[in-house]
Design a protein around this motif. Sequence first.
Motif, PDB file in Angstrom:
ATOM      1  N   LEU A 174      46.189   9.765  46.378  1.00  0.00           N
ATOM      2  CA  LEU A 174      47.040   9.288  45.756  1.00  0.00           C
ATOM      3  C   LEU A 174      46.423   8.532  44.657  1.00  0.00           C
ATOM      4  N   ASP A 175      46.134   8.966  43.226  1.00  0.00           N
ATOM      5  CA  ASP A 175      45.497   8.570  42.210  1.00  0.00           C
ATOM      6  C   ASP A 175      46.225   7.513  41.529  1.00  0.00           C
ATOM      7  N   ASP A 176      45.405   6.546  40.840  1.00  0.00           N
ATOM      8  CA  ASP A 176      45.853   5.522  39.889  1.00  0.00           C
ATOM      9  C   ASP A 176      46.880   4.590  40.780  1.00  0.00           C
ATOM     10  N   PHE A 177      46.371   4.155  41.917  1.00  0.00           N
ATOM     11  CA  PHE A 177      47.258   3.450  42.757  1.00  0.00           C
ATOM     12  C   PHE A 177      47.629   2.228  42.290  1.00  0.00           C
ATOM     13  N   ALA A 231      37.544   2.991  44.903  1.00  0.00           N
ATOM     14  CA  ALA A 231      37.655   2.374  43.705  1.00  0.00           C
ATOM     15  C   ALA A 231      37.270   2.760  42.414  1.00  0.00           C
ATOM     16  N   GLU A 232      38.099   2.915  41.431  1.00  0.00           N
ATOM     17  CA  GLU A 232      37.860   3.662  40.049  1.00  0.00           C
ATOM     18  C   GLU A 232      37.232   2.846  39.183  1.00  0.00           C
ATOM     19  N   GLY A 233      36.440   3.449  38.364  1.00  0.00           N
ATOM     20  CA  GLY A 233      35.870   2.666  37.221  1.00  0.00           C
ATOM     21  C   GLY A 233      35.337   1.505  37.506  1.00  0.00           C
TER      22      GLY A 233
HETATM   23 CA    CA Z   1      42.664   7.620  38.472  1.00  0.00          CA
END
Ligand code: CA
Length: 275
Positions: A174-177, A231-233
Amino acid sequence: AKQDGRGIFRFFEPSLDEAARRRRRLELDLRIALKAGQFSLDFQPIYDLKAERIGGFEALLRWHHPERGLIPPTEFIPVAEDTGMIITIGEWVMREACRAAADWPPHVRVAVNVSPLQFRNSGFKTVVLQALAYSNIAPQRLEVEITESVFLDGEDIVVSLLHQLREMGVRVALDDFGTGYSSLSYLRSFPFDKIKIDKSFVDSVASDPSAAAIVRAIVDLAAALNMETTAEGVEDEDQLARLRGQGCSSIQGFLFSRPVSCDQVATLLGTGNER
Ligand code: CA
Ligand code: C2E
Ligand code: CA
Ligand code: CA
C-alpha cells in the motif's frame, strides 16, 4: 501584466490557452511514445534494515521526449490515466520490470506501480501472469504497489483481485500511506504485505515530534498486522537513525541511492564484476 486596463485579460487568456495546447500536445505525443521506444525504467533500491542489504528495487517510468527531454511521471502519468493509455503503458512497465528482475539475484524483488484504472481493468491478472511467465521470475519476487485510491470506485472487486494475486504468490504494497482520507479502513479489508510510509511524514521524522509519533504508530500497527514497512524519501542520516530506532523494515530515498538505470543496478548489487 501591462498597465492599459485590459492587462489582466491579456495576462490570463494566452496562458490558459497555452496550458490547454500544451496538454493536447502532450496527449498526442504520448500516443506514439510507446511505439517509438521513448520509455525506459529507472530502478530505485529499497534497503532492508534487518538484513542490511538491498531487498528490492522500485521500477520508475521515464519518458524521453524527442524535443522536451525527460518529462517527469508526475506530469504525464495523469494524462495517461485520463486517456486510458495507462493500461497499455502499464502493461509494458510490468513486462519490462519483470524482465529486468530476471537478471538479479533471487532474493532481490521488483516493485511495480499500478494505477487504479490499470488495476481495475479486467485484463490485469493476465498481464501479471504473462509477465511472470515471460520473465520466468518467481511470483514472490514481484510486488505490486497500489494507492488507496484504487478502492474508491468500489472495494469488493479490488479486494477479490488482491486475494487472487496473493494466492499466486505476488506481494502487495500500500503506497503513499497516510496521505489519503481513510487509510486505516483499508488495512482491515486486506492483508497487505507492506505499507509504504509517505515521504511527507519521513521528511520531518527527525525534527517534528508529531511526525515521529505518527511514523512510530504506523510501524507498530504494521508489525501488529504482520506487515512490513518501507519509509519513502529518506534523505539524511538523522531520518535514517530515527527510522531504524522505530523498527522500520526498510528505507528508500536519495540518502541510499537515487533511481538508477538498469545497467547501474548490477553495480549497486555488487555483482558488476561477476557478470
Ligand atoms: Ca510512494
Ligand atoms: P511514488 O510511487 O511515490 O515513487 C516515489 C517517487 O519519489 C519517485 O519519483 C522517486 O524518484 C521519488 N523519490 C525517491 N526517493 C526520494 C527522495 O529521497 N527525495 C525526493 N525528493 N524524491 C524521492 P518519480 O520517479 O518522479 O515518480 C513519481 C510518481 O509517478 C511515483 O510516485 C508514482 O506515483 C508515479 N509513477 C512512476 N512510475 C510509474 C509507473 O510505472 N506506473 C504508474 N502508474 N505510476 C508511476
Ligand atoms: Ca510507488
Ligand atoms: Ca507519491
